[in-house]
Design a protein around this motif. Structure first.
Motif, PDB file in Angstrom:
ATOM      1  N   LEU A 396       0.824  -1.214   0.000  1.00 54.28           N
ATOM      2  CA  LEU A 396       0.000   0.000   0.000  1.00 54.28           C
ATOM      3  C   LEU A 396       0.854   1.258   0.000  1.00 54.28           C
ATOM      4  O   LEU A 396       0.508   2.256  -0.649  1.00 54.28           O
ATOM      5  CB  LEU A 396      -0.922  -0.008   1.215  1.00 54.28           C
ATOM      6  N   HIS A 399       2.247   1.475  -3.691  1.00 57.33           N
ATOM      7  CA  HIS A 399       1.270   1.673  -4.756  1.00 57.33           C
ATOM      8  C   HIS A 399       0.341   2.858  -4.514  1.00 57.33           C
ATOM      9  O   HIS A 399      -0.135   3.467  -5.476  1.00 57.33           O
ATOM     10  CB  HIS A 399       0.433   0.401  -4.940  1.00 57.33           C
ATOM     11  N   GLN A 400       0.071   3.162  -3.258  1.00 54.54           N
ATOM     12  CA  GLN A 400      -0.869   4.234  -2.965  1.00 54.54           C
ATOM     13  C   GLN A 400      -0.195   5.494  -2.417  1.00 54.54           C
ATOM     14  O   GLN A 400      -0.861   6.498  -2.181  1.00 54.54           O
ATOM     15  CB  GLN A 400      -1.900   3.741  -1.930  1.00 54.54           C
ATOM     16  N   LEU A 436      -2.581  -3.741  -8.610  1.00 48.17           N
ATOM     17  CA  LEU A 436      -2.741  -2.383  -8.071  1.00 48.17           C
ATOM     18  C   LEU A 436      -1.914  -1.395  -8.900  1.00 48.17           C
ATOM     19  O   LEU A 436      -0.758  -1.667  -9.236  1.00 48.17           O
ATOM     20  CB  LEU A 436      -2.285  -2.328  -6.613  1.00 48.17           C
ATOM     21  N   ARG A 439       1.815   4.362  -7.808  1.00 43.10           N
ATOM     22  CA  ARG A 439       1.688   5.812  -7.648  1.00 43.10           C
ATOM     23  C   ARG A 439       2.459   6.525  -8.750  1.00 43.10           C
ATOM     24  O   ARG A 439       3.589   6.152  -9.077  1.00 43.10           O
ATOM     25  CB  ARG A 439       2.245   6.206  -6.282  1.00 43.10           C
TER      26      ARG A 439
END
Length: 440
Positions: A396, A399-400, A436, A439
Motif C-alpha cells: 500500500l 502503490h498508494q 494495483l 503511484r
C-alpha cells in the motif's frame, strides 16, 4: 544397541547445543531491550529540547544521551565477543544468518545516531525529524528481537520472546506517543510540531492496545498477573485528560506549552512501569533456557548411563532416571523385581523388558519432539501473520503513496468494515499486488 543409544545421546547433545545458543541470543535480546528503553527516553527529551527552541530540557537530554551511549556500548561489547562474531558455522546460533543480518541493519542504524545527535545539539532538525530518526533506529532493534523469536526452536522460550516482542512494540508506540505529544505541547499546537494530528494519535493508542493484547496472550500467568497490577499503577486518568487536549489540538485548538513537561512526566511514569514487566520478562528468558538445559543435562556423554537407567540398575543417575521415566511395563511394578532373564550379562543389558523400555524411550522422544513442533507452529503462526501485515503495508505504501501508519489504518478499517481478520485482508492485498496501479 550401543550404536542406537549413541544416536539418542547425540540427539540430546544437539538439543542442548541449540538451547545454549538460544540462551546466548536471549542475552542479546536482554541488552537490546535496555538500549531501546534508553533511546526512547532520549527521543522524548530531544523532542522537548527541540520544540522549546533549545530553551529547556538540555541537561535532562544530556543525561539521557549518556545513558543511551552506555546501553549501546553494552550491546556492541556483546556482539564483539569472538564466540559471537567469529563463531564457526557449526557453533553458530540457530537461524544465525537471518539474525545476524538483522544485527547488521541495527548496527548501521546505530551508526547514524551521531549525526542525529549533532543535528539536535545544533537545533538543525525539527522535533518531527528527530522522532523519525530515533524511531528508525528503534525499529531496527525491534526487528532483531522479532527475528530472535522467529528462529527460536524451543516452544517455551519462543512464547516468551513473542510476548516480549509485543510488549516492546507496544511500549515503543507509547514512546512515540510521548515524543510527538511532548513536541506538540512544547510548540503550542499539533500542526506546528508535526505530530500528524488527531488520527495519528488515535492510531498510536489503538496500535498500543493491540500489541498489549498479543503480549497478554503469550506471557506466562505470573507475568500477566504482575502486568495487571502494573497497569493499575499507571497514571491513566491524567494521561487521558492530556490526550483529549492533543486530540482537540489536532482539530485546530491551541495547546499550552506549560503542559509539555507534565505530559512528558506522565508518559514517562507509564513507560517506566512498563519497563518493569519488560525487564522481568527479559530475565525470564535466560531462566527458561537455563531450566530447559538443566532438564536435558543428564550425563549425555555416556550411552552406558542411559543403558543402566533403562535397565533399572542402581548406578543410573537419578536425574536421568527421572528424565526417561519408567517403561510402561515397569511403572508401579518395582524395578528390583525384574525377571532373572533381564539381568545384565557381560556388561550388556539384554532381555525383552529392556527392549520394550528402549522402544518406550524412542516413542516418548518422538512424541515430545512432535509436541514441540506443534507448539512452535502455533506460536509462529502469530509471527507469520505479522509478516503478512507488514508486507501488505509495504504494498500500500508503494502503490498508494501512503505513510506507514496510514497504510496500517487502511488495513484495519477495511477489516472492520468487512468483518474480516486483519491478516485475511493483508493476504487479499498481497494477492492483488500485481493488479494495483503504482503511484504516479
Amino acid at each position: 544397541m550401543d550404536s542406537m543409544l549413541a544416536f539418542l545421546v547425540a540427539a540430546r547433545r544437539c538439543e542442548i547445543h541449540d538451547l545454549e545458543q538460544l540462551a546466548r541470543s536471549c542475552e542479546l535480546v536482554h541488552a537490546v531491550s535496555e538500549l531501546v528503553h534508553r533511546l526512547q527516553a532520549e527521543r522524548g527529551a530531544s523532542n522537548l529540547h527541540l520544540a522549546s527552541g533549545g530553551a529547556s530540557f538540555g541537561a535532562e537530554r544530556a543525561a539521557r544521551v549518556e545513558a543511551s551511549a552506555a546501553a549501546e556500548a553494552a550491546v556492541r561489547a556483546w556482539l564483539a565477543q569472538p564466540e559471537v562474531c567469529q563463531a564457526e558455522p557449526a557453533q553458530a546460533m540457530p537461524g544465525g544468518a537471518r539474525l545476524f543480518t538483522r544485527v547488521a541493519f541495527a548496527l548501521h542504524a546505530l551508526d547514524g545516531l551521531t549525526g542525529t545527535r549533532a543535528a539536535v545539539d545544533a537545533l538543525r532538525c525539527t522535533a518531527g525529524e528527530a522522532t523519525q530518526h530515533f524511531s528508525r533506529v528503534i525499529a531496527a532493534l525491534l526487528a532483531l528481537v522479532f527475528e530472535a523469536a522467529d528462529v527460536a526452536a524451543e516452544p517455551a522460550v519462543s512464547r516468551l520472546l513473542v510476548a516480549l516482542f509485543n510488549l516492546m512494540q507496544g511500549k515503543e508506540l507509547a514512546g512515540q506517543e510521548r515524543a510527538s505529544g511532548a513536541a506538540a505541547f512544547a510548540a503550542g499546537g499539533a500542526a506546528s510540531a508535526g505530530a500528524g494530528g488527531e488520527q495519528a494519535l488515535l492510531h498510536l493508542i489503538e496500535a498500543q492496545e493491540a500489541c498489549f493484547e498479543r503480549f497478554e496472550a503469550f506471557c506466562p500467568p505470573a507475568v500477566r498477573s504482575s502486568w495487571e497490577q502494573a497497569r493499575a499503577r499507571m497514571p491513566m486518568a491524567e494521561l487521558e485528560r492530556l490526550r483529549r487536549k492533543l486530540i482537540a489540538a489536532g482539530q485546530g485548538a491551541a495547546l499550552e506549552p506549560a503542559l509539555a513537561e507534565p505530559w512528558f512526566a506522565c508518559c514517562s511514569q507509564r513507560l517506566e512501569i512498563m519497563r518493569e514487566t519488560e525487564a522481568a520478562l527479559a530475565d525470564g528468558l535466560r531462566a527458561a533456557c537455563a531450566q530447559r538445559i538443566a532438564a536435558l543435562r543428564a550425563d549425555p556423554d555416556d550411552p552406558q548411563s542411559l543403558l543402566r537407567a533403562l535397565a533399572g540398575l542402581p548406578a543410573a543417575p537419578a536425574a536421568l532416571g527421572a528424565l526417561v521415566g519408567p517403561s510402561a511395563g515397569e511403572a508401579g511394578a518395582g524395578v528390583p523385581n525384574r525377571p532373572a532373564g533381564d539381568e545384565p550379562a557381560g556388561g550388556e543389558p539384554i532381555g525383552p523388558r529392556l527392549t520394550r523400555s528402549i522402544v518406550d524411550v524412542l516413542q516418548a522422544q518422538s512424541l515430545r519432539l512432535q509436541a514441540m513442533s506443534d507448539e512452535l507452529a502455533a506460536v509462529r503462526a502469530t509471527l507469520d501473520e505479522r509478516k503478512l501485515v507488514e508486507r501488505a503495508k509495504g504494498v500500500l505504501m508503494r502503490h498508494q503513496g501512503l505513510a506507514e501508519d496510514e497504510a496500517y489504518r487502511l488495513l484495519r478499517q477495511t477489516a472492520m468494515n468487512q468483518g474480516r481478520r486483519l491478516v485475511d485482508v493483508a493476504q487479499a492485498v498481497l494477492a492483488m499486488a500485481e493488479l494495483l496501479p503504482r503511484r504516479a
